[in-house]
Scaffold this motif. Sequence first.
Motif: not given
Length: 153
Positions: A4-12, A31-36, A140-148, A150-153
Amino acid sequence: MKIQDNCVVSIHYTLTNDEGDVIDTSEGRDPLRYLQGHGNIIPGLEQALLGLVAGDSLKVTVEAEDAYGPVQDSLIQAVPREAFDGVDTIEVGMQFQAQTAQGPIPVTVIAVDEETVTLDGNHELAGVRLNFAVQIADVRAASPEELDHGHVH
Ligand code: ZN
């Protein structure tokens, strides 16, 4: 958790064109990680992954309009050869940075003759329908910093 929006997703993933040529793949890599929900990946793929969970796999075809967009004729321009003063050889396939009102964009030489050089500023995957085979490795849920940011750390 579900994607869902604002979670960190890892995909192959493996990306192929309609001819079956592999354009890109995460095979043999992390895997590619991105912020949904933040436009980190192309919209058509982001949309298709909504609601999936770790362990799910999906095959999805994304039309060019929902990927890198259609080919735009306005991004194809013929310029006088003199504009390339100082460049000894200009060949089809060479890439340059073009200065535009929107900043520099990479352009590719698609034709050359005595007088003019034709440049194409479209993304190399513009107009291409993309076929993804995706496996969800982790959500997984994104951290506040990641949301701030707009990308995965
Ligand atoms: Zn950051």
